[in-house]
Design a protein around this motif. Structure first.
Motif, PDB file in Angstrom:
ATOM      1  N   GLU A  45       0.818  -1.201   0.000  1.00 17.80           N
ATOM      2  CA  GLU A  45       0.000   0.000   0.000  1.00 17.80           C
ATOM      3  C   GLU A  45       0.861   1.263   0.000  1.00 17.80           C
ATOM      4  OE1 GLU A  45      -0.280  -2.462   2.344  1.00 17.80           O
ATOM      5  OE2 GLU A  45      -2.000  -3.471   1.446  1.00 17.80           O
ATOM      6  N   ALA A  46       1.891   1.286   0.839  1.00 14.70           N
ATOM      7  CA  ALA A  46       2.752   2.467   0.931  1.00 14.70           C
ATOM      8  C   ALA A  46       3.571   2.649  -0.346  1.00 14.70           C
ATOM      9  CB  ALA A  46       3.668   2.368   2.145  1.00 14.70           C
ATOM     10  N   THR A  47       4.088   1.570  -0.904  1.00 12.82           N
ATOM     11  CA  THR A  47       4.873   1.672  -2.137  1.00 12.82           C
ATOM     12  C   THR A  47       4.003   2.179  -3.273  1.00 12.82           C
ATOM     13  OG1 THR A  47       6.313  -0.134  -1.403  1.00 12.82           O
ATOM     14  CG2 THR A  47       6.338   0.402  -3.754  1.00 12.82           C
ATOM     15  N   TYR A  48       2.800   1.649  -3.392  1.00 13.22           N
ATOM     16  CA  TYR A  48       1.861   2.102  -4.414  1.00 13.22           C
ATOM     17  C   TYR A  48       1.558   3.591  -4.235  1.00 13.22           C
ATOM     18  CZ  TYR A  48      -2.627   2.749  -6.772  1.00 13.22           C
ATOM     19  OH  TYR A  48      -3.642   3.235  -7.550  1.00 13.22           O
ATOM     20  N   ALA A  49       1.267   3.999  -2.996  1.00 15.94           N
ATOM     21  CA  ALA A  49       0.962   5.407  -2.718  1.00 15.94           C
ATOM     22  C   ALA A  49       2.166   6.296  -3.034  1.00 15.94           C
ATOM     23  CB  ALA A  49       0.536   5.572  -1.255  1.00 15.94           C
ATOM     24  N   ASP A  50       3.366   5.849  -2.676  1.00 11.80           N
ATOM     25  CA  ASP A  50       4.574   6.627  -2.973  1.00 11.80           C
ATOM     26  C   ASP A  50       4.760   6.809  -4.476  1.00 11.80           C
ATOM     27  OD1 ASP A  50       5.335   7.016  -0.329  1.00 11.80           O
ATOM     28  OD2 ASP A  50       6.712   5.312  -0.295  1.00 11.80           O
ATOM     29  N   LEU A  51       4.511   5.760  -5.238  1.00 14.67           N
ATOM     30  CA  LEU A  51       4.655   5.861  -6.692  1.00 14.67           C
ATOM     31  C   LEU A  51       3.628   6.820  -7.288  1.00 14.67           C
ATOM     32  CD1 LEU A  51       5.588   2.196  -7.519  1.00 14.67           C
ATOM     33  CD2 LEU A  51       6.900   4.217  -8.213  1.00 14.67           C
ATOM     34  N   LYS A  52       2.405   6.778  -6.797  1.00 11.90           N
ATOM     35  CA  LYS A  52       1.385   7.719  -7.282  1.00 11.90           C
ATOM     36  C   LYS A  52       1.787   9.158  -6.960  1.00 11.90           C
ATOM     37  CE  LYS A  52      -2.897   7.081  -7.326  1.00 11.90           C
ATOM     38  NZ  LYS A  52      -4.065   6.752  -8.079  1.00 11.90           N
ATOM     39  N   THR A  53       2.312   9.375  -5.768  1.00 15.34           N
ATOM     40  CA  THR A  53       2.758  10.705  -5.387  1.00 15.34           C
ATOM     41  C   THR A  53       3.936  11.141  -6.251  1.00 15.34           C
ATOM     42  OG1 THR A  53       1.987  10.397  -3.121  1.00 15.34           O
ATOM     43  CG2 THR A  53       3.633  12.115  -3.478  1.00 15.34           C
ATOM     44  N   ALA A  54       4.875  10.243  -6.459  1.00 15.27           N
ATOM     45  CA  ALA A  54       6.041  10.561  -7.293  1.00 15.27           C
ATOM     46  C   ALA A  54       5.599  10.912  -8.711  1.00 15.27           C
ATOM     47  CB  ALA A  54       7.018   9.388  -7.315  1.00 15.27           C
ATOM     48  N   ALA A  55       4.746  10.099  -9.289  1.00 15.41           N
ATOM     49  CA  ALA A  55       4.296  10.327 -10.667  1.00 15.41           C
ATOM     50  C   ALA A  55       3.546  11.643 -10.804  1.00 15.41           C
ATOM     51  CB  ALA A  55       3.419   9.165 -11.138  1.00 15.41           C
ATOM     52  N   GLY A  56       2.871  12.055  -9.750  1.00 14.87           N
ATOM     53  CA  GLY A  56       2.102  13.291  -9.795  1.00 14.87           C
ATOM     54  C   GLY A  56       2.900  14.544  -9.482  1.00 14.87           C
ATOM     55  N   SER A  57       4.140  14.383  -9.053  1.00 14.80           N
ATOM     56  CA  SER A  57       4.924  15.560  -8.679  1.00 14.80           C
ATOM     57  C   SER A  57       6.283  15.647  -9.366  1.00 14.80           C
ATOM     58  CB  SER A  57       5.130  15.583  -7.154  1.00 14.80           C
ATOM     59  OG  SER A  57       5.831  14.437  -6.722  1.00 14.80           O
ATOM     60  N   LEU A  58       6.695  14.617 -10.064  1.00 18.47           N
ATOM     61  CA  LEU A  58       8.031  14.526 -10.645  1.00 18.47           C
ATOM     62  C   LEU A  58       8.231  15.511 -11.797  1.00 18.47           C
ATOM     63  CD1 LEU A  58      10.497  12.629 -10.147  1.00 18.47           C
ATOM     64  CD2 LEU A  58       9.677  11.266 -12.063  1.00 18.47           C
ATOM     65  N   ALA A  59       9.415  16.088 -11.875  1.00 19.19           N
ATOM     66  CA  ALA A  59       9.773  16.958 -12.999  1.00 19.19           C
ATOM     67  C   ALA A  59       9.898  16.122 -14.264  1.00 19.19           C
ATOM     68  CB  ALA A  59      11.110  17.653 -12.715  1.00 19.19           C
ATOM     69  N   ALA A  60       9.688  16.753 -15.411  1.00 16.73           N
ATOM     70  CA  ALA A  60       9.921  16.068 -16.682  1.00 16.73           C
ATOM     71  C   ALA A  60      11.373  15.608 -16.707  1.00 16.73           C
ATOM     72  CB  ALA A  60       9.641  17.003 -17.845  1.00 16.73           C
ATOM     73  N   GLY A  61      11.578  14.354 -17.033  1.00 16.94           N
ATOM     74  CA  GLY A  61      12.928  13.796 -17.039  1.00 16.94           C
ATOM     75  C   GLY A  61      13.410  13.349 -15.675  1.00 16.94           C
ATOM     76  N   GLY A  62      12.546  13.441 -14.660  1.00 20.16           N
ATOM     77  CA  GLY A  62      12.929  13.043 -13.311  1.00 20.16           C
ATOM     78  C   GLY A  62      13.042  11.533 -13.175  1.00 20.16           C
ATOM     79  N   VAL A  63      13.675  11.104 -12.089  1.00 21.45           N
ATOM     80  CA  VAL A  63      13.916   9.689 -11.821  1.00 21.45           C
ATOM     81  C   VAL A  63      13.326   9.318 -10.468  1.00 21.45           C
ATOM     82  CG1 VAL A  63      15.717   7.945 -11.396  1.00 21.45           C
ATOM     83  CG2 VAL A  63      16.014   9.645 -13.218  1.00 21.45           C
ATOM     84  N   VAL A  64      12.677   8.158 -10.432  1.00 22.43           N
ATOM     85  CA  VAL A  64      12.171   7.594  -9.180  1.00 22.43           C
ATOM     86  C   VAL A  64      13.007   6.362  -8.861  1.00 22.43           C
ATOM     87  CG1 VAL A  64      10.200   6.544  -8.005  1.00 22.43           C
ATOM     88  CG2 VAL A  64       9.831   8.412  -9.635  1.00 22.43           C
ATOM     89  N   VAL A  65      13.546   6.318  -7.646  1.00 21.32           N
ATOM     90  CA  VAL A  65      14.357   5.197  -7.180  1.00 21.32           C
ATOM     91  C   VAL A  65      13.509   4.387  -6.207  1.00 21.32           C
ATOM     92  CG1 VAL A  65      16.456   4.504  -5.957  1.00 21.32           C
ATOM     93  CG2 VAL A  65      16.459   6.585  -7.367  1.00 21.32           C
ATOM     94  N   VAL A  66      13.313   3.105  -6.504  1.00 17.60           N
ATOM     95  CA  VAL A  66      12.576   2.218  -5.607  1.00 17.60           C
ATOM     96  C   VAL A  66      13.578   1.236  -5.010  1.00 17.60           C
ATOM     97  CG1 VAL A  66      10.766   0.479  -5.395  1.00 17.60           C
ATOM     98  CG2 VAL A  66      10.432   2.444  -6.916  1.00 17.60           C
ATOM     99  N   ASP A  67      13.691   1.261  -3.693  1.00 15.52           N
ATOM    100  CA  ASP A  67      14.613   0.382  -2.979  1.00 15.52           C
ATOM    101  C   ASP A  67      13.921  -0.926  -2.623  1.00 15.52           C
ATOM    102  OD1 ASP A  67      17.201   0.039  -1.646  1.00 15.52           O
ATOM    103  OD2 ASP A  67      16.043   0.056   0.213  1.00 15.52           O
ATOM    104  N   ASP A  68      14.680  -2.010  -2.608  1.00 15.73           N
ATOM    105  CA  ASP A  68      14.246  -3.320  -2.112  1.00 15.73           C
ATOM    106  C   ASP A  68      13.191  -4.023  -2.958  1.00 15.73           C
ATOM    107  OD1 ASP A  68      16.014  -3.393   0.054  1.00 15.73           O
ATOM    108  OD2 ASP A  68      14.647  -2.259   1.324  1.00 15.73           O
TER     109      ASP A  68
END
Length: 189
Positions: A45-68
């Motif tokens: 649940e938290a990982t899914y929520a974090d990804l939704k937040t990241a996708a909704g706030s990330l700069a164009a060309g930004g990178v999301v790092v998912v650990d583990d």
């Protein structure tokens, strides 16, 4: 140097399920983050929520790092990522060029991390990683291209069986007795 300025780093520590993109943008003075690291509660649940937040706030060309993602002790991480990607893939592409939600794809796996970016940037990031491989790893690092979640990813792996009594050195560091060393240090006398 400017991107190393501590004033430009925002660490938000709160329940992932209550954080939204607007809060991220407020914390970053209205500037969309270029790097978003997800290493929190490790639940689906938290990982899914974090990804939704990241996708909704990330700069164009930004990178999301998912650990583990591949850590056997944290299966919720991969479950949350897969749910996010499945929902994203099932949604029709935005017809608006001003859509503020990034469609993220994996592009790199290594060092217990999976990196995501918008598809149009993924291959460029892979090229940069390959060009700078000597800075990232050593001669025991292996690479390959494969598919993950139906997208091409660059994978770096260590040949662990070769690592016994082998290590890289920092400049000036001495090689411990019984080890075969590579890098900037000196062999033992």
């Amino acid at each position: 140097q400017a991107c190393l300025d501590p004033e430009r780093v925002a660490v938000l520590s709160q329940d992932s399920k209550t954080l939204d993109p607007a809060q991220v943008l407020t914390a970053s003075n209205g500037l969309p983050p270029r790097l978003f690291s997800i290493d929190g509660s490790h639940t689906a649940e938290a990982t899914y929520a974090d990804l939704k937040t990241a996708a909704g706030s990330l700069a164009a060309g930004g990178v999301v790092v998912v650990d583990d993602y591949f850590a056997e002790g944290w299966p919720g991480v991969s479950e949350g990522v897969q749910r996010f990607v499945a929902e994203q893939e099932a949604a029709p592409p935005s017809s608006s060029s001003s859509s503020s939600v990034a469609r993220l794809v994996p592009f790199f796996v290594g060092f217990n991390k999976v990196l995501f970016a918008e598809e149009e940037y993924a291959s460029g990031y892979q090229d940069v990683i390959l060009e700078r491989k000597s800075v990232i790893g050593d001669d025991l690092m292996r690479q390959k291209m494969t598919l993950m979640l139906q997208h091409p990813v660059l994978v770096f792996t260590e040949e662990v069986r070769c690592r016994k009594n082998v290590r890289s050195l920092l400049p000036g560091e001495q090689c411990p007795a019984g080890f075969s060393c590579g890098g900037g240090g000196a062999a033992p006398a």
